[in-house]
Design a protein around this motif. Structure first.
Motif, PDB file in Angstrom:
ATOM      1  N   MET A 113       0.866  -1.163   0.000  1.00  0.00           N
ATOM      2  CA  MET A 113       0.000   0.000   0.000  1.00  0.00           C
ATOM      3  C   MET A 113       0.909   1.220   0.000  1.00  0.00           C
ATOM      4  N   LEU A 114       0.747   2.082  -0.980  1.00  0.00           N
ATOM      5  CA  LEU A 114       1.592   3.262  -1.086  1.00  0.00           C
ATOM      6  C   LEU A 114       0.976   4.435  -0.330  1.00  0.00           C
ATOM      7  N   ASP A 115       1.829   5.256   0.236  1.00  0.00           N
ATOM      8  CA  ASP A 115       1.373   6.495   0.870  1.00  0.00           C
ATOM      9  C   ASP A 115       1.204   7.520  -0.238  1.00  0.00           C
ATOM     10  N   VAL A 116      -0.029   7.685  -0.673  1.00  0.00           N
ATOM     11  CA  VAL A 116      -0.330   8.635  -1.744  1.00  0.00           C
ATOM     12  C   VAL A 116      -1.131   9.823  -1.199  1.00  0.00           C
ATOM     13  N   GLY A 117      -1.118  10.003   0.120  1.00  0.00           N
ATOM     14  CA  GLY A 117      -1.916  11.077   0.704  1.00  0.00           C
ATOM     15  C   GLY A 117      -3.381  10.699   0.693  1.00  0.00           C
ATOM     16  N   GLN A 118      -4.240  11.665   0.377  1.00  0.00           N
ATOM     17  CA  GLN A 118      -5.683  11.408   0.323  1.00  0.00           C
ATOM     18  C   GLN A 118      -5.994  10.719  -1.002  1.00  0.00           C
TER      19      GLN A 118
ATOM     20  N   PHE B 145      -1.445  -3.350 -10.198  1.00  0.00           N
ATOM     21  CA  PHE B 145      -1.611  -2.113  -9.439  1.00  0.00           C
ATOM     22  C   PHE B 145      -3.099  -1.818  -9.394  1.00  0.00           C
ATOM     23  N   VAL B 146      -3.561  -1.357  -8.242  1.00  0.00           N
ATOM     24  CA  VAL B 146      -4.975  -1.002  -8.078  1.00  0.00           C
ATOM     25  C   VAL B 146      -5.048   0.481  -7.735  1.00  0.00           C
ATOM     26  N   ASP B 147      -5.780   1.215  -8.559  1.00  0.00           N
ATOM     27  CA  ASP B 147      -5.970   2.661  -8.424  1.00  0.00           C
ATOM     28  C   ASP B 147      -4.641   3.391  -8.585  1.00  0.00           C
ATOM     29  N   GLY B 148      -4.383   4.412  -7.822  1.00  0.00           N
ATOM     30  CA  GLY B 148      -3.149   5.177  -7.983  1.00  0.00           C
ATOM     31  C   GLY B 148      -3.442   6.642  -8.211  1.00  0.00           C
ATOM     32  N   GLY B 149      -3.882   7.298  -7.154  1.00  0.00           N
ATOM     33  CA  GLY B 149      -4.173   8.720  -7.274  1.00  0.00           C
ATOM     34  C   GLY B 149      -4.201   9.396  -5.927  1.00  0.00           C
ATOM     35  N   SER B 150      -4.283  10.712  -5.958  1.00  0.00           N
ATOM     36  CA  SER B 150      -4.318  11.519  -4.742  1.00  0.00           C
ATOM     37  C   SER B 150      -5.032  12.822  -5.049  1.00  0.00           C
ATOM     38  N   SER B 151      -5.757  13.320  -4.061  1.00  0.00           N
ATOM     39  CA  SER B 151      -6.400  14.623  -4.237  1.00  0.00           C
ATOM     40  C   SER B 151      -5.626  15.729  -3.535  1.00  0.00           C
ATOM     41  N   ASN B 152      -4.596  15.379  -2.769  1.00  0.00           N
ATOM     42  CA  ASN B 152      -3.859  16.435  -2.056  1.00  0.00           C
ATOM     43  C   ASN B 152      -2.349  16.437  -2.322  1.00  0.00           C
ATOM     44  N   ILE B 153      -1.840  15.494  -3.079  1.00  0.00           N
ATOM     45  CA  ILE B 153      -0.409  15.477  -3.407  1.00  0.00           C
ATOM     46  C   ILE B 153      -0.276  15.644  -4.919  1.00  0.00           C
ATOM     47  N   SER B 154       0.334  16.752  -5.310  1.00  0.00           N
ATOM     48  CA  SER B 154       0.497  16.973  -6.750  1.00  0.00           C
ATOM     49  C   SER B 154       1.622  16.085  -7.277  1.00  0.00           C
ATOM     50  N   LYS B 155       1.463  15.689  -8.517  1.00  0.00           N
ATOM     51  CA  LYS B 155       2.419  14.803  -9.195  1.00  0.00           C
ATOM     52  C   LYS B 155       2.706  13.540  -8.385  1.00  0.00           C
TER      53      LYS B 155
ATOM     54  N   GLN C  74       4.526  10.854 -10.439  1.00  0.00           N
ATOM     55  CA  GLN C  74       5.952  11.091 -10.689  1.00  0.00           C
ATOM     56  C   GLN C  74       6.788  10.993  -9.416  1.00  0.00           C
ATOM     57  N   TYR C  75       6.235  11.476  -8.283  1.00  0.00           N
ATOM     58  CA  TYR C  75       7.060  11.568  -7.073  1.00  0.00           C
ATOM     59  C   TYR C  75       6.772  10.530  -5.998  1.00  0.00           C
ATOM     60  N   ARG C  76       5.714   9.746  -6.138  1.00  0.00           N
ATOM     61  CA  ARG C  76       5.429   8.693  -5.168  1.00  0.00           C
ATOM     62  C   ARG C  76       5.362   7.316  -5.825  1.00  0.00           C
ATOM     63  N   ILE C  77       4.515   7.205  -6.864  1.00  0.00           N
ATOM     64  CA  ILE C  77       4.285   5.897  -7.465  1.00  0.00           C
ATOM     65  C   ILE C  77       5.487   5.433  -8.282  1.00  0.00           C
ATOM     66  N   LEU C  78       5.971   6.268  -9.179  1.00  0.00           N
ATOM     67  CA  LEU C  78       7.093   5.879 -10.041  1.00  0.00           C
ATOM     68  C   LEU C  78       8.353   5.538  -9.245  1.00  0.00           C
ATOM     69  N   PRO C  79       8.745   6.342  -8.249  1.00  0.00           N
ATOM     70  CA  PRO C  79       9.920   5.950  -7.451  1.00  0.00           C
ATOM     71  C   PRO C  79       9.727   4.607  -6.741  1.00  0.00           C
ATOM     72  N   PHE C  80       8.502   4.349  -6.237  1.00  0.00           N
ATOM     73  CA  PHE C  80       8.214   3.070  -5.586  1.00  0.00           C
ATOM     74  C   PHE C  80       8.407   1.920  -6.578  1.00  0.00           C
ATOM     75  N   LEU C  81       7.848   2.079  -7.775  1.00  0.00           N
ATOM     76  CA  LEU C  81       7.953   1.020  -8.780  1.00  0.00           C
ATOM     77  C   LEU C  81       9.401   0.772  -9.174  1.00  0.00           C
ATOM     78  N   LYS C  82      10.144   1.844  -9.389  1.00  0.00           N
ATOM     79  CA  LYS C  82      11.559   1.691  -9.755  1.00  0.00           C
ATOM     80  C   LYS C  82      12.338   1.006  -8.640  1.00  0.00           C
ATOM     81  N   TYR C  83      12.115   1.423  -7.407  1.00  0.00           N
ATOM     82  CA  TYR C  83      12.817   0.836  -6.262  1.00  0.00           C
ATOM     83  C   TYR C  83      12.541  -0.664  -6.157  1.00  0.00           C
TER      84      TYR C  83
END
Length: 192
Positions: free
Chosen positions: A1-6, A21-31, A34-43
């Motif tokens: 479970m990724l910390d994607v904010g709200q 992957f299931v869903d993948g969005g946030s209403s309070n964290i911009s990008k 690019q800055y949460r999901i992609l780094p997690f996947l690469k790591y």
């Protein structure tokens, strides 16, 4: 479970190495893509996602997915419920997927998707209620006796329907519905 904010974002790697992957969005964290999901996947060495499931098309469930599609991140198949096929937001995602070379798959209630040893069963309401949250695509993930239930943003009405399902017993992992809101995750459903 990724910390994607709200929002919501769940990553699954099957025993055979398929990436989901299931869903993948946030209403309070911009990008968030690019800055949460992609780094997690690469790591985690996920160079592509084989199947990306969209429970429903609210921003807090798809904004990161939209970013990754625009960045041409490899996604094999984008999975929606049949209910969302003609929604404006879904149509926009379909266009992005087409440009990305991503296949589209629309599922209906009780459809099953087998990915090697993993079986994903989809639960949808009998009728389109017109409420994106209540119409969320619910996934029962099963692999080698492990059962996970991912519920999107369903509320009490859908929880009552799901409680009657015989296949939803002895769940090992439950992703709280609607970000653990007080209109979801009813005592009766949790007891079940």
């Amino acid at each position: 479970m990724l910390d994607v904010g709200q929002g919501d974002g769940s990553f699954i790697r099957t025993e055979a190495g398929y990436t989901l992957f299931v869903d993948g969005g946030s209403s309070n964290i911009s990008k968030v893509g690019q800055y949460r999901i992609l780094p997690f996947l690469k790591y985690n060495g996920a160079r592509e996602i084989d199947y990306w499931f969209v429970s429903h098309t609210d921003k807090d469930h798809i904004s990161g997915l939209e970013e990754l599609l625009a960045l041409h991140y490899p996604i094999g198949t984008l999975v929606f419920s049949e209910i969302t096929r003609e929604e404006e937001t879904c149509l926009r995602l379909q266009q992005l997927a087409e440009k990305n070379g991503t296949r589209l798959l629309f599922l209906e209630d009780k459809d099953q998707l087998q990915i090697d040893q993993a079986v994903l069963t989809i639960y949808l309401p009998e009728d389109d209620s017109g409420d994106k949250n209540e119409d969320s695509l619910v996934i029962l993930y099963e692999e080698r006796g492990f059962l996970a239930l991912l519920t999107g943003d369903i509320g009490e009405i859908r929880e009552r329907e799901l409680a009657a399902e015989k296949s939803l017993q002895n769940i090992d992992f439950y992703k709280a519905a609607h970000h653990a809101s007080n209109g979801s995750n009813t005592e009766a459903f949790l007891q079940r």
